[in-house]
Design an enzyme around this catalytic site. Structure first.
Site, PDB file in Angstrom:
ATOM      1  N   GLU A 199       0.759  -1.631  -0.280  1.00  0.00           N
ATOM      2  CA  GLU A 199       0.058   0.123   0.049  1.00  0.00           C
ATOM      3  C   GLU A 199       0.556   0.774   0.075  1.00  0.00           C
ATOM      4  O   GLU A 199       2.016   1.247   0.287  1.00  0.00           O
ATOM      5  CB  GLU A 199      -1.167  -0.149   1.050  1.00  0.00           C
ATOM      6  CG  GLU A 199      -2.153  -0.648   1.320  1.00  0.00           C
ATOM      7  CD  GLU A 199      -2.397  -0.688   2.394  1.00  0.00           C
ATOM      8  OE1 GLU A 199      -2.522  -0.085   3.357  1.00  0.00           O
ATOM      9  OE2 GLU A 199      -3.896  -1.861   3.014  1.00  0.00           O
ATOM     10  N   CYS A 252       3.092   8.545   1.199  1.00  0.00           N
ATOM     11  CA  CYS A 252       3.581   7.473   2.259  1.00  0.00           C
ATOM     12  C   CYS A 252       4.116   5.638   1.391  1.00  0.00           C
ATOM     13  O   CYS A 252       2.907   5.616   1.202  1.00  0.00           O
ATOM     14  CB  CYS A 252       2.948   7.265   2.817  1.00  0.00           C
ATOM     15  SG  CYS A 252       2.900   6.325   4.441  1.00  0.00           S
ATOM     16  N   CYS A 280       5.233  -6.613   7.873  1.00  0.00           N
ATOM     17  CA  CYS A 280       6.364  -6.178   8.593  1.00  0.00           C
ATOM     18  C   CYS A 280       7.309  -6.887  10.050  1.00  0.00           C
ATOM     19  O   CYS A 280       6.101  -8.038  10.529  1.00  0.00           O
ATOM     20  CB  CYS A 280       5.942  -4.806   9.635  1.00  0.00           C
ATOM     21  SG  CYS A 280       7.012  -3.542  10.578  1.00  0.00           S
ATOM     22  N   CYS A 317       4.528  -3.356  15.916  1.00  0.00           N
ATOM     23  CA  CYS A 317       3.400  -2.904  16.685  1.00  0.00           C
ATOM     24  C   CYS A 317       2.362  -3.619  16.710  1.00  0.00           C
ATOM     25  O   CYS A 317       1.832  -3.732  16.136  1.00  0.00           O
ATOM     26  CB  CYS A 317       3.836  -1.724  15.937  1.00  0.00           C
ATOM     27  SG  CYS A 317       5.419  -0.801  16.582  1.00  0.00           S
ATOM     28  N   CYS A 338      -0.754  -1.445  14.585  1.00  0.00           N
ATOM     29  CA  CYS A 338      -0.427  -1.745  13.255  1.00  0.00           C
ATOM     30  C   CYS A 338      -0.941  -2.795  12.884  1.00  0.00           C
ATOM     31  O   CYS A 338      -0.643  -3.542  13.295  1.00  0.00           O
ATOM     32  CB  CYS A 338       1.013  -1.498  12.914  1.00  0.00           C
ATOM     33  SG  CYS A 338       1.519  -1.002  11.332  1.00  0.00           S
ATOM     34  N   SER A 363       8.926   6.991  15.910  1.00  0.00           N
ATOM     35  CA  SER A 363       7.786   5.848  16.389  1.00  0.00           C
ATOM     36  C   SER A 363       7.876   5.899  17.609  1.00  0.00           C
ATOM     37  O   SER A 363       7.833   4.798  18.013  1.00  0.00           O
ATOM     38  CB  SER A 363       7.343   5.021  15.800  1.00  0.00           C
ATOM     39  OG  SER A 363       7.286   5.425  14.202  1.00  0.00           O
ATOM     40  N   LEU A 364       7.903   6.906  19.054  1.00  0.00           N
ATOM     41  CA  LEU A 364       7.660   6.671  20.086  1.00  0.00           C
ATOM     42  C   LEU A 364       6.416   5.987  20.825  1.00  0.00           C
ATOM     43  O   LEU A 364       7.265   4.866  21.608  1.00  0.00           O
ATOM     44  CB  LEU A 364       8.359   7.786  20.461  1.00  0.00           C
ATOM     45  CG  LEU A 364       8.553   7.772  22.216  1.00  0.00           C
ATOM     46  CD1 LEU A 364      10.587   7.122  22.194  1.00  0.00           C
ATOM     47  CD2 LEU A 364       8.569   9.452  22.505  1.00  0.00           C
ATOM     48  N   HIS A 365       5.438   6.064  20.968  1.00  0.00           N
ATOM     49  CA  HIS A 365       4.276   5.783  21.464  1.00  0.00           C
ATOM     50  C   HIS A 365       4.223   5.289  23.067  1.00  0.00           C
ATOM     51  O   HIS A 365       3.323   5.770  23.561  1.00  0.00           O
ATOM     52  CB  HIS A 365       3.962   4.727  20.347  1.00  0.00           C
ATOM     53  CG  HIS A 365       4.304   4.620  19.566  1.00  0.00           C
ATOM     54  ND1 HIS A 365       3.835   6.036  18.283  1.00  0.00           N
ATOM     55  CD2 HIS A 365       4.124   4.139  18.262  1.00  0.00           C
ATOM     56  CE1 HIS A 365       3.364   5.837  17.127  1.00  0.00           C
ATOM     57  NE2 HIS A 365       4.109   5.130  17.034  1.00  0.00           N
ATOM     58  N   ASN A 412      -5.753   4.992  14.110  1.00  0.00           N
ATOM     59  CA  ASN A 412      -6.766   4.361  13.642  1.00  0.00           C
ATOM     60  C   ASN A 412      -7.675   3.437  14.555  1.00  0.00           C
ATOM     61  O   ASN A 412      -7.043   2.365  14.304  1.00  0.00           O
ATOM     62  CB  ASN A 412      -5.956   4.463  12.054  1.00  0.00           C
ATOM     63  CG  ASN A 412      -5.877   5.579  11.146  1.00  0.00           C
ATOM     64  OD1 ASN A 412      -7.571   6.783  11.291  1.00  0.00           O
ATOM     65  ND2 ASN A 412      -4.880   6.305  10.855  1.00  0.00           N
ATOM     66  N   CYS A 425      -1.646   2.014   8.108  1.00  0.00           N
ATOM     67  CA  CYS A 425      -0.954   0.953   7.178  1.00  0.00           C
ATOM     68  C   CYS A 425      -1.385  -0.265   6.955  1.00  0.00           C
ATOM     69  O   CYS A 425      -1.563  -1.438   8.275  1.00  0.00           O
ATOM     70  CB  CYS A 425       0.680   1.073   7.617  1.00  0.00           C
ATOM     71  SG  CYS A 425       1.032   3.088   7.276  1.00  0.00           S
TER      72      CYS A 425
END
Length: 352
Positions: free
Chosen positions: A92, A110, A117, A121, A124, A224-226, A299, A342
């Site tokens: 994508e 993007c 992956c 995470c 995700c 990408s801390l989060h 999301n 994503c």
């Protein structure tokens, strides 16, 4: 000579290949411009290259434009694409259009860098499907070229202005291919996208962050801390178990020392973590860092169990950071009506 991927070739590589075939240097320049600048999708479109030379070139260079499986358009103008690769895998990418700046509209793509992956995470959609393989340089660049090709059918003056490597996959785990793609997209006879208009987002592959600062200090870095504490981040971002926050913060400090550029720290907010104590922990973690915090309401993704925070929760979280003197912004929502997170479109399509 083995078959070589045309879209992944630099101009110097094409010059060498053409010379080995007995073709002149100018043919390589023409070829590079047709592919990288004009974004053609077939040999026949290269009108100033004769048929004999095209046949010679095509016998040694394979040219596989991405197959557009699906395109979704949001009411805000965002377009999401599902592309099929030559081996049947799918990826994508997203085109986001923003209002005109002082000089021109901003068109940001993007990009994905892997099929699936391996990081996994928690919030995700991509990680839910696991890791398949790295993308080649040509497949990374091809996302920009094919979107450019399709959009120019409606707007002949369309030009991509910004690139973010924030799609499917962890860019720094496909480091060499990503850096070569950046060089191609920046080339003055290609898309001419400025280095400073490209950003790599990583979950925190510490050695590669430092290497990136040395190899290409012009490219932006987003983390990408989060979460601001190791126990929480271990659950959200499994890479943290290998490179915990202390080592990640040291790498970010070294990055800014080398590049003199600030780091963007991305924090995905859910209804659970958008709390004052989390914001205060973030302030403590980032104290002294040359950085900017980007708050990202998650999301909704089936399978993660995470819910978006309310607008009031986001405002309160941001206020704690601002009161501490930190630069903070909240990412503008784009494409939520077309499952822009994503991996969502790919999962939906594969489930049909």
């Amino acid at each position: 000579m083995e078959s070589i991927e045309l879209r992944g070739c630099s101009l110097d590589e094409l010059i060498e290949i053409c010379q080995e075939m007995g073709l002149k240097r100018f043919r390589a320049i023409q070829l590079f411009q047709w592919v990288q600048q004009k974004a053609v999708r077939s040999w026949d479109e290269m009108r100033n290259i004769g048929e004999v030379d095209r046949q010679t070139l095509s016998s040694h260079l394979h040219f596989h434009p991405l197959e557009r499986v699906r395109e979704q358009r949001s009411k805000d103008g965002t377009r999401k694409y599902l592309f099929r690769l030559h081996d049947g895998e799918t990826i994508e990418c997203v085109l986001m259009d923003y209002a005109r700046t002082m000089t021109r509209d901003r068109h940001t793509i993007c990009l994905s860098t892997q099929v699936g992956c391996a990081v996994g995470c928690a919030f995700c959609a991509t990680g839910l499907e696991g890791f398949r393989r790295n993308l080649s340089t040509g497949e990374i660049v091809g996302q920009v070229l094919d979107i450019t090709h399709y959009v120019r059918q409606e707007d002949p003056d369309f030009q991509v202005t910004n690139i973010v490597f924030m799609g499917m996959g962890e860019p720094l785990l496909n480091y060499e291919q990503v850096l070569k793609a950046i060089q191609l997209l920046n080339h003055e006879q290609g898309q001419t996208i400025g280095m400073r208009r490209m950003t790599i987002s990583t979950c925190g592959v510490v050695p590669k962050i430092i290497q990136l600062a040395k190899d290409n200090p012009q490219v932006g870095l987003a983390i990408s801390l989060h979460a601001a504490q190791d126990n929480a981040r271990n659950q959200l971002v499994p890479m943290n178990r290998r490179y915990p926050l202390a080592s990640l913060m040291e790498a970010c400090e070294e990055y800014t020392q080398i590049t003199h550029r600030r780091v963007t720290f991305e924090v995905a907010l859910t209804s659970e973590n958008a709390r004052q104590e989390e914001a205060e922990a973030l302030v403590r973690l980032l104290k002294g860092q040359l950085g900017h915090v980007n708050l990202i309401p998650v999301n909704p993704v089936v399978g993660t169990g995470m819910e978006r925070p309310t607008s009031e929760q986001i405002k309160r979280f941001a206020q704690v950071l601002e009161d501490a003197g930190m630069a903070v912004s909240s990412r503008e929502e784009r494409g939520t009506d077309i499952d822009a997170a994503c991996g969502q479109l790919r999962r939906q399509w594969e489930g049909e």
